[in-house]
Design a protein around this motif. Structure first.
Motif, PDB file in Angstrom:
ATOM      1  N   PRO A   5       0.833  -1.205   0.000  1.00 52.69           N
ATOM      2  CA  PRO A   5       0.000   0.000   0.000  1.00 52.69           C
ATOM      3  C   PRO A   5       0.859   1.244   0.000  1.00 52.69           C
ATOM      4  O   PRO A   5       2.065   1.176   0.249  1.00 52.69           O
ATOM      5  CB  PRO A   5      -0.766  -0.111   1.324  1.00 52.69           C
ATOM      6  N   SER A   6       0.247   2.379  -0.282  1.00 52.27           N
ATOM      7  CA  SER A   6       0.943   3.643  -0.060  1.00 52.27           C
ATOM      8  C   SER A   6       0.990   3.869   1.445  1.00 52.27           C
ATOM      9  O   SER A   6      -0.047   3.953   2.092  1.00 52.27           O
ATOM     10  CB  SER A   6       0.167   4.795  -0.699  1.00 52.27           C
ATOM     11  N   ARG A   8       1.366   6.042   4.581  1.00 48.34           N
ATOM     12  CA  ARG A   8       1.202   7.470   4.880  1.00 48.34           C
ATOM     13  C   ARG A   8       1.752   7.849   6.248  1.00 48.34           C
ATOM     14  O   ARG A   8       1.832   9.016   6.574  1.00 48.34           O
ATOM     15  CB  ARG A   8      -0.273   7.856   4.848  1.00 48.34           C
ATOM     16  N   ARG A  94      -8.927   8.705   2.348  1.00 51.52           N
ATOM     17  CA  ARG A  94      -7.588   8.681   1.752  1.00 51.52           C
ATOM     18  C   ARG A  94      -7.006  10.098   1.668  1.00 51.52           C
ATOM     19  O   ARG A  94      -5.835  10.328   1.922  1.00 51.52           O
ATOM     20  CB  ARG A  94      -7.644   8.041   0.360  1.00 51.52           C
ATOM     21  N   THR A  98      -3.623  11.462   3.360  1.00 49.85           N
ATOM     22  CA  THR A  98      -2.575  12.045   2.519  1.00 49.85           C
ATOM     23  C   THR A  98      -2.264  13.464   2.962  1.00 49.85           C
ATOM     24  O   THR A  98      -1.123  13.923   2.857  1.00 49.85           O
ATOM     25  CB  THR A  98      -2.999  11.988   1.039  1.00 49.85           C
ATOM     26  N   LEU A 159       4.537   6.526  -3.336  1.00 44.38           N
ATOM     27  CA  LEU A 159       4.862   7.183  -4.608  1.00 44.38           C
ATOM     28  C   LEU A 159       4.008   8.434  -4.749  1.00 44.38           C
ATOM     29  O   LEU A 159       2.788   8.370  -4.607  1.00 44.38           O
ATOM     30  CB  LEU A 159       4.562   6.208  -5.751  1.00 44.38           C
ATOM     31  N   THR A 160       4.633   9.552  -4.995  1.00 36.30           N
ATOM     32  CA  THR A 160       3.889  10.794  -5.234  1.00 36.30           C
ATOM     33  C   THR A 160       4.470  11.478  -6.475  1.00 36.30           C
ATOM     34  O   THR A 160       5.637  11.256  -6.829  1.00 36.30           O
ATOM     35  CB  THR A 160       4.001  11.770  -4.047  1.00 36.30           C
ATOM     36  N   THR A 161       3.651  12.313  -7.098  1.00 32.94           N
ATOM     37  CA  THR A 161       4.132  12.963  -8.315  1.00 32.94           C
ATOM     38  C   THR A 161       3.978  14.493  -8.293  1.00 32.94           C
ATOM     39  O   THR A 161       4.393  15.157  -9.238  1.00 32.94           O
ATOM     40  CB  THR A 161       3.379  12.422  -9.552  1.00 32.94           C
ATOM     41  N   LEU A 162       3.381  15.015  -7.226  1.00 32.04           N
ATOM     42  CA  LEU A 162       3.130  16.460  -7.204  1.00 32.04           C
ATOM     43  C   LEU A 162       4.408  17.290  -7.286  1.00 32.04           C
ATOM     44  O   LEU A 162       4.412  18.409  -7.786  1.00 32.04           O
ATOM     45  CB  LEU A 162       2.356  16.845  -5.936  1.00 32.04           C
ATOM     46  N   LEU A 200      -5.645  -4.075   0.316  1.00 32.38           N
ATOM     47  CA  LEU A 200      -5.746  -3.101  -0.769  1.00 32.38           C
ATOM     48  C   LEU A 200      -7.081  -3.278  -1.491  1.00 32.38           C
ATOM     49  O   LEU A 200      -7.612  -4.386  -1.558  1.00 32.38           O
ATOM     50  CB  LEU A 200      -4.602  -3.302  -1.765  1.00 32.38           C
ATOM     51  N   ARG A 202      -8.833  -2.995  -5.077  1.00 35.68           N
ATOM     52  CA  ARG A 202      -8.550  -2.853  -6.508  1.00 35.68           C
ATOM     53  C   ARG A 202      -9.661  -3.502  -7.330  1.00 35.68           C
ATOM     54  O   ARG A 202     -10.347  -4.395  -6.855  1.00 35.68           O
ATOM     55  CB  ARG A 202      -7.206  -3.533  -6.875  1.00 35.68           C
TER      56      ARG A 202
HETATM   57  C1  LIG Z   1       1.371   7.963 -11.014  1.00 32.57           C
HETATM   58  C2  LIG Z   1       0.990   8.024  -9.561  1.00 32.57           C
HETATM   59  C3  LIG Z   1       0.954   9.247  -8.928  1.00 32.57           C
HETATM   60  C4  LIG Z   1       0.627   9.329  -7.586  1.00 32.57           C
HETATM   61  N1  LIG Z   1       0.685  10.541  -6.991  1.00 32.57           N
HETATM   62  C5  LIG Z   1       0.487  10.634  -5.677  1.00 32.57           C
HETATM   63  C6  LIG Z   1       0.666  11.879  -5.027  1.00 32.57           C
HETATM   64  O1  LIG Z   1       1.024  12.887  -5.633  1.00 32.57           O
HETATM   65  N2  LIG Z   1       0.474  11.930  -3.696  1.00 32.57           N
HETATM   66  C7  LIG Z   1       0.140  10.824  -2.991  1.00 32.57           C
HETATM   67  O2  LIG Z   1       0.017  10.914  -1.780  1.00 32.57           O
HETATM   68  N3  LIG Z   1      -0.050   9.610  -3.585  1.00 32.57           N
HETATM   69  C8  LIG Z   1       0.126   9.496  -4.901  1.00 32.57           C
HETATM   70  N4  LIG Z   1      -0.012   8.277  -5.511  1.00 32.57           N
HETATM   71  C9  LIG Z   1      -0.412   7.078  -4.731  1.00 32.57           C
HETATM   72  C10 LIG Z   1      -1.879   6.714  -4.955  1.00 32.57           C
HETATM   73  O3  LIG Z   1      -2.712   7.723  -4.437  1.00 32.57           O
HETATM   74  C11 LIG Z   1      -2.195   5.365  -4.280  1.00 32.57           C
HETATM   75  O4  LIG Z   1      -1.419   4.345  -4.845  1.00 32.57           O
HETATM   76  C12 LIG Z   1      -3.660   4.989  -4.455  1.00 32.57           C
HETATM   77  O5  LIG Z   1      -4.465   5.906  -3.794  1.00 32.57           O
HETATM   78  C13 LIG Z   1      -3.962   3.611  -3.889  1.00 32.57           C
HETATM   79  O6  LIG Z   1      -3.608   3.578  -2.539  1.00 32.57           O
HETATM   80  P1  LIG Z   1      -3.055   2.223  -1.913  1.00 32.57           P
HETATM   81  O7  LIG Z   1      -1.923   1.809  -2.799  1.00 32.57           O
HETATM   82  O8  LIG Z   1      -2.616   2.572  -0.530  1.00 32.57           O
HETATM   83  O9  LIG Z   1      -4.173   1.250  -1.944  1.00 32.57           O
HETATM   84  C14 LIG Z   1       0.291   8.156  -6.856  1.00 32.57           C
HETATM   85  C15 LIG Z   1       0.312   6.931  -7.502  1.00 32.57           C
HETATM   86  C16 LIG Z   1       0.671   6.862  -8.842  1.00 32.57           C
HETATM   87  C17 LIG Z   1       0.748   5.511  -9.516  1.00 32.57           C
END
Ligand SMILES: Cc1cc2nc3c(=O)[nH]c(=O)nc-3n(C[C@H](O)[C@H](O)[C@H](O)COP(=O)(O)O)c2cc1C
Length: 220
Positions: A5-6, A8, A94, A98, A159-162, A200, A202
């Motif tokens: 998972p992501s 946090r 979520r 975040t 993973l974040t992209t901001l 998770l 999905r």
């Molecule tokens: C291309 C991409 C960009 C993402 N950008 C962000 C982001 O900017 N900030 C963030 O907190 N999570 C970001 N995420 C994470 C997603 O929000 C997260 O994987 C999704 O909500 C599912 O959450 P989980 O993996 O915990 O189930 C990003 C994921 C991907 C693949």
């Protein structure tokens, strides 16, 4: 794959360089276009640098969350101009997690700033009348391996992209030369055990994969 998972919420304990090195040493076997391996990561552990990177990330996040709280997270990537709606209880939860993550990003022990060298990319969809997606393929394969490798070591990751929108300032902080695109910021650290998602959520295979014709679910 089912247990990444992501993350946090992180503990502040440092991540030994040896453990992180092992993650990267495995991740580097990812696929990239022409095996050119244009990915470059800056492993940011210095507290002042982490604070500066986290500030830049927060600037983008704070602008983003205003729209997200209004129920809109942005515009769809298909060029249609349609807004992307946001508003389920899951999405709100979520978003709150975040938001806390962003506020405490400077406390996460490792911030991986991920770049790809533009000269290594063959962007085969650049001439189409839609946003290009191909170029990222030669960075995000590595990043997904990093996320999986972190899980294997008991580490959490997000993973974040901001941060991409702040590239000029980030480059200045990290001494990045021209010719690289910032594609992601990956936060890495030991997860706070009580605050992690266990399962998770999905879509099923039948919804995302088709047999021979679009819309005909792929089944076993
Ligand atoms: C291309 C991409 C960009 C993402 N950008 C962000 C982001 O900017 N900030 C963030 O907190 N999570 C970001 N995420 C994470 C997603 O929000 C997260 O994987 C999704 O909500 C599912 O959450 P989980 O993996 O915990 O189930 C990003 C994921 C991907 C693949």
């Amino acid at each position: 794959m089912r247990h990444t998972p992501s993350c946090r919420y992180f503990r502040p304990d440092p991540v030994p360089a040896e453990v992180l090195h092992r993650v990267l040493d495995n991740a580097r076997f990812a696929s990239s276009g022409g095996n050119r391996q244009g990915w470059r990561l800056v492993v940011v552990t210095d507290p002042d640098l982490r604070a500066a990177v986290a500030d830049l990330h927060r600037r983008q996040w704070d602008a983003y969350i205003v729209h997200a709280r209004e129920g809109v997270v942005g515009y769809q990537g298909d060029g249609s101009g349609k807004k992307m709606e946001h508003g389920t209880a899951y999405a709100t939860r979520r978003l709150n997690r975040t938001d806390e993550f962003s506020a405490r990003l400077h406390e996460v022990p490792v911030l991986l700033v991920c770049y790809v060298e533009l000269a290594t990319l063959a962007v085969t969809d650049s001439q189409l009348d839609r946003p290009s997606v191909v170029g990222g393929g030669s960075l995000y394969t590595l990043i997904q391996n990093v996320l999986l490798g972190c899980t294997a070591e008991g580490l959490g990751s997000a993973l974040t992209t901001l941060l991409a929108a702040e590239q000029p300032s980030v480059d200045e902080l990290l001494g990045t030369p021209p010719g690289y695109a910032l594609g992601a910021l990956v936060a890495v650290g030991w997860p706070e055990p009580d605050k992690q998602y266990r399962r998770l959520s999905r879509k099923p295979v039948e919804e995302i994969a088709f047999t021979d014709q679009w819309g005909r679910p792929f089944t076993r």
